[in-house]
Scaffold this motif. Sequence first.
Motif, PDB file in Angstrom:
ATOM      1  N   GLN A   1     -10.764   5.649  -0.310  1.00 53.84           N
ATOM      2  CA  GLN A   1     -10.890   6.386  -1.212  1.00 53.84           C
ATOM      3  C   GLN A   1     -11.920   5.414  -1.622  1.00 53.84           C
ATOM      4  O   GLN A   1     -12.857   3.951  -1.382  1.00 53.84           O
ATOM      5  N   PRO A   2     -13.262   6.749  -2.332  1.00 48.18           N
ATOM      6  CA  PRO A   2     -14.474   6.177  -2.307  1.00 48.18           C
ATOM      7  C   PRO A   2     -14.495   4.749  -3.418  1.00 48.18           C
ATOM      8  O   PRO A   2     -15.600   3.315  -2.788  1.00 48.18           O
TER       9      PRO A   2
ATOM     10  N   PHE B   1     -11.570   0.587 -11.963  1.00 50.15           N
ATOM     11  CA  PHE B   1     -11.994   1.437 -10.948  1.00 50.15           C
ATOM     12  C   PHE B   1     -11.135   1.812  -9.495  1.00 50.15           C
ATOM     13  O   PHE B   1     -11.414   2.778  -9.156  1.00 50.15           O
ATOM     14  N   GLY B   2     -11.489   0.758  -9.038  1.00 51.60           N
ATOM     15  CA  GLY B   2     -11.481   0.801  -7.271  1.00 51.60           C
ATOM     16  C   GLY B   2     -10.024   0.038  -7.070  1.00 51.60           C
ATOM     17  O   GLY B   2      -9.719  -0.197  -5.759  1.00 51.60           O
ATOM     18  N   LEU B   3      -9.916  -1.082  -7.673  1.00 54.90           N
ATOM     19  CA  LEU B   3      -8.749  -1.693  -7.330  1.00 54.90           C
ATOM     20  C   LEU B   3      -7.444  -0.770  -7.244  1.00 54.90           C
ATOM     21  O   LEU B   3      -6.894  -1.180  -6.117  1.00 54.90           O
ATOM     22  N   GLU B   4      -6.712  -0.644  -7.448  1.00 52.76           N
ATOM     23  CA  GLU B   4      -5.869   0.503  -7.151  1.00 52.76           C
ATOM     24  C   GLU B   4      -5.837   1.294  -5.292  1.00 52.76           C
ATOM     25  O   GLU B   4      -5.114   1.405  -4.276  1.00 52.76           O
ATOM     26  N   GLU B   5      -7.375   2.235  -5.927  1.00 52.12           N
ATOM     27  CA  GLU B   5      -7.280   2.749  -4.220  1.00 52.12           C
ATOM     28  C   GLU B   5      -7.731   1.541  -3.260  1.00 52.12           C
ATOM     29  O   GLU B   5      -7.175   0.827  -2.134  1.00 52.12           O
ATOM     30  N   PHE B   6      -8.454   0.264  -3.767  1.00 53.04           N
ATOM     31  CA  PHE B   6      -8.935  -0.869  -2.647  1.00 53.04           C
ATOM     32  C   PHE B   6      -7.194  -1.413  -2.739  1.00 53.04           C
ATOM     33  O   PHE B   6      -7.043  -1.899  -0.991  1.00 53.04           O
ATOM     34  N   MET B   7      -6.077  -1.583  -3.236  1.00 53.59           N
ATOM     35  CA  MET B   7      -5.406  -1.922  -2.657  1.00 53.59           C
ATOM     36  C   MET B   7      -4.409  -0.786  -1.985  1.00 53.59           C
ATOM     37  O   MET B   7      -3.163  -1.264  -0.833  1.00 53.59           O
ATOM     38  N   GLN B   8      -4.731   0.881  -2.088  1.00 57.46           N
ATOM     39  CA  GLN B   8      -4.024   0.962  -1.116  1.00 57.46           C
ATOM     40  C   GLN B   8      -4.696   1.601   0.774  1.00 57.46           C
ATOM     41  O   GLN B   8      -4.194   2.346   1.436  1.00 57.46           O
TER      42      GLN B   8
END
Length: 301
Positions: free
Chosen positions: A34-35, A200-207
């Motif tokens: 994700q971006p 902003f990006g931690l959740e998408e990074f963990m995914q």
Amino acid sequence: MNKRLLAIIAAIGATTIYGINHTVAKGIMPHYVQPYGFIILRVLGAAILFWLISPLGPKEKIDPKDYLRMIVCAFLGMGLNMLVFFKGLSLSTPINSAVLITTTPIIVLVLSAVILKEKISSRKILGIGIGLFGALGLILYGSEVRQDAPNIPMGNFLIFLNSIFYGSYLVVVKALITKYHPFTFMKWLFSLGVLICLPFGLEEFMQIEWSSLPFEAYRGIAFVILGTTFCTYLFNIFALTQLKASTLSAFVYVQPLVGIGYAIFTGQDNLTLIKIVAACFVLVGVYLASRKPNRFYQKLK
């Protein structure tokens, strides 16, 4: 091979990497990464690389009075601009991105006039108007039906916002660039960028499902971190040691040509009449506005 020729090769290399990046990054988002998660990879990877090479430069400490400016620069140059650019690219197309990103010199020119009260000639005003007209055309009328580009007008608008944030960063960063060594400046700027982008990006990074990523996804991620984020900055630094600022700034015209050509060659995008017309307006506008860069923009470059 003389240094000037090497500098020209470095400038071409940086511009080529930027042009290719529009397609490479788009190929990874949003299917594999994700971006906002991609932004974490980018700023974290670059921060680590600049910390690793920082011992090669002088030992410097940031002056406490520069803390606020450094934070503002990090928000504009390593936070907001990257967040809106990658989100916009995930919603739009590589060609739209390659065209809209070249509006940055126009934004710098406008901001230098508004903030620094620099005079703008009638030719530059005409160039600003033509370039912004082309950008507006892409934003409002560049919509297509594409599975990998779910909201092209919004994506184009976010990419244009990236130019505004990055142009603002260039205005604010001038004093720091002349005061600190690039390695010192960039290691702290990217470190602050990690902290800014993390919420902003931690959740998408963990995914990110690392075990299921194909080789081309790993290759694309490495290209964005090593090439687009790390090498381009070093290439431009070396180029500036041998070339005039006005000479280096002219390479901005190569980026959309490379971006469009690479996107079409790899089958990731196609030309439409709107894209062709808008690209012509933007490039003519940028040329008129920056044919003879003002003193402030030359110093920034």
